[in-house]
Design a protein around this motif. Structure first.
Motif, short mmCIF file in Angstrom:
data_model
loop_
_atom_site.label_atom_id
_atom_site.label_comp_id
_atom_site.label_asym_id
_atom_site.label_seq_id
_atom_site.Cartn_x
_atom_site.Cartn_y
_atom_site.Cartn_z
N GLU A 231 0.81 -1.22 0.00
CA GLU A 231 0.00 0.00 0.00
C GLU A 231 0.85 1.28 0.00
O GLU A 231 0.58 2.23 -0.75
N VAL A 232 1.87 1.30 0.86
CA VAL A 232 2.73 2.48 0.95
C VAL A 232 3.45 2.71 -0.40
O VAL A 232 3.48 3.83 -0.92
N ALA A 233 3.99 1.64 -0.95
CA ALA A 233 4.73 1.76 -2.21
C ALA A 233 3.81 2.17 -3.35
O ALA A 233 4.18 3.00 -4.20
N VAL A 234 2.59 1.62 -3.38
CA VAL A 234 1.63 1.98 -4.43
C VAL A 234 1.33 3.48 -4.36
O VAL A 234 1.30 4.18 -5.38
N GLU A 235 1.12 4.00 -3.15
CA GLU A 235 0.84 5.43 -2.98
C GLU A 235 1.99 6.29 -3.52
O GLU A 235 1.78 7.29 -4.21
N ILE A 236 3.22 5.88 -3.19
CA ILE A 236 4.39 6.66 -3.62
C ILE A 236 4.52 6.62 -5.14
O ILE A 236 4.69 7.65 -5.79
N ILE A 237 4.40 5.43 -5.72
CA ILE A 237 4.59 5.31 -7.17
C ILE A 237 3.43 5.98 -7.92
O ILE A 237 3.63 6.57 -8.98
N ASP A 238 2.22 5.93 -7.34
CA ASP A 238 1.11 6.67 -7.96
C ASP A 238 1.43 8.17 -8.02
O ASP A 238 1.18 8.84 -9.02
N ARG A 239 1.99 8.69 -6.92
CA ARG A 239 2.32 10.12 -6.87
C ARG A 239 3.44 10.44 -7.87
O ARG A 239 3.38 11.44 -8.60
N VAL A 240 4.44 9.57 -7.92
CA VAL A 240 5.54 9.74 -8.87
C VAL A 240 4.99 9.75 -10.30
O VAL A 240 5.33 10.63 -11.11
N ALA A 241 4.12 8.80 -10.60
CA ALA A 241 3.58 8.69 -11.96
C ALA A 241 2.71 9.90 -12.30
O ALA A 241 2.74 10.39 -13.44
N ASP A 242 1.92 10.39 -11.32
CA ASP A 242 1.11 11.60 -11.55
C ASP A 242 2.01 12.74 -12.02
O ASP A 242 1.72 13.43 -13.00
N HIS A 243 3.11 12.95 -11.29
CA HIS A 243 3.98 14.08 -11.59
C HIS A 243 4.77 13.88 -12.89
O HIS A 243 4.98 14.83 -13.63
N LEU A 244 5.20 12.65 -13.13
CA LEU A 244 5.95 12.41 -14.38
C LEU A 244 5.03 12.56 -15.59
O LEU A 244 5.45 13.11 -16.62
N ALA A 245 3.79 12.09 -15.48
CA ALA A 245 2.85 12.23 -16.60
C ALA A 245 2.61 13.71 -16.89
O ALA A 245 2.53 14.12 -18.05
#
Ligand SMILES: [Zn+2]
Length: 333
Positions: A231-245
């Motif tokens: 869960e923690v990792a999914v939240e972080i990678i979701d945020r990373v992907a939001d910003h990279l997109a």
């Protein structure tokens, strides 16, 4: 073509060195851009010049051949005309006359270029078909210790009046975010670069969140845990992907490029990085006719760091300097 040329590995060799925040890569290529030697080692920030000299000397010894020129790819504000590097915040460089210092010790021409621009040059030439087609437009988004973009547009590398064109790692992503190495707050780098991804995992655990991750995990571990559903990792990678997109959308809209290639150390995460970014871009296209029109048939690709695009780009620049073919494939039958 001469017999030596047909033989492939004859003719002057060149070296390309990519100095990253974490790793330094060296390639030596022949006159047809084929790699004859490759080496990757941790970057010694306290002795960059000595390390580059040692790495080139090692390559010369291993190959029992000299090199005719050395290209060096490095982050920061790079002036290819005088070989100087300024403001490479992730290497602790304020100002370094890298080209002249290396030239004095290696005794061959030294060409210094911004790391992401060197990679963009290599990609643009590789995409061109043989010697007839013009090099292709491309934005190379390097995500490693820091983040920056190298852009090849309308036949040239984009530098800008200030030499900082493409430094998207320091555009504001979260105005209330943490302080960046550049001194400002909330830069894209503080969210989506490798150390930032690792930092966010540590912050979550320090806050008592339960996770599969162990303390001081690396970015690669966070991507793996995300793929496993942590869960923690999914939240972080979701945020990373939001910003990279968002960053990729900005690159496409600002520059008009149709091809964005993600590289750098973090790109080793593979589909765990690319797929969440692509998903977000697909959602934006579906939601907005403007974005659909702007992106057209634009592609977002991932390039493994093992391809050493910046080192190969630096070698391509060195080949130009000594008058060898600029593009891979030129001279082949
Ligand atoms: Zn910054």
């Amino acid at each position: 073509m001469s017999a030596t040329y047909e033989a492939g590995i004859d003719g002057p060799l060149v070296a390309g060195v990519d100095v990253g925040g974490t790793k330094t890569s060296v390639v030596v290529t022949d006159n047809r851009a084929r790699i004859l030697y490759e080496h990757v080692t941790p970057t010694e920030r306290s002795s960059l010049v000595g390390q580059i000299v040692g790495l080139v000397d090692d390559a010369r010894r291993q190959l029992l051949r000299d090199v005719g020129a050395v290209g060096v790819a490095i982050p920061g504000n790079v002036d290819p005309d005088d070989g100087s590097v300024r403001m490479a915040v992730n290497l602790g460089i304020t100002h370094l006359p890298l080209g002249p210092m290396l030239q004095a010790r290696l005794g061959v021409p030294i060409l210094v270029e911004h790391d992401a621009r060197a990679a963009a040059l290599w990609l643009s030439e590789r995409a061109a078909d043989g010697s007839t087609q013009a090099p292709a437009n491309v934005a190379f988004l390097a995500i490693g210790t820091g983040i920056s973009a190298g852009v090849f547009l309308d036949g040239a590398l984009l530098r800008g009046d200030n030499g900082l064109a493409g430094e998207v790692g320091h555009v504001v992503a979260d105005p209330d975010g943490v302080v960046c190495a550049c001194g400002l707050r909330g830069c894209l780098e503080t969210i989506a670069a490798g150390p930032a991804i690792a930092r966010q995992a540590d912050e979550a655990m320090a806050a008592g969140r339960r996770s599969l991750l162990s303390p001081h995990s690396r970015a690669a571990d966070v991507f793996r845990a995300s793929a496993a559903g942590d869960e923690v990792a999914v939240e972080i990678i979701d945020r990373v992907a939001d910003h990279l997109a968002r960053a990729i959308r900005s690159l496409v809209l600002t520059l008009g490029v149709k091809r964005v290639v993600i590289g750098g150390g973090v790109a080793a995460a593979g589909p765990a990085l690319l797929e969440p970014v692509r998903l977000r871009i697909a959602r934006e296209r579906a939601a907005s006719p403007l974005i659909e029109a702007a992106l057209g048939d634009a592609t977002v690709e991932l390039l493994s760091p093992s391809e050493a695009p910046s080192a190969r780009g630096a070698a391509a620049i060195a080949r130009r300097r000594i008058g060898l073919p600029e593009r891979e494939g030129v001279g082949e039958r």
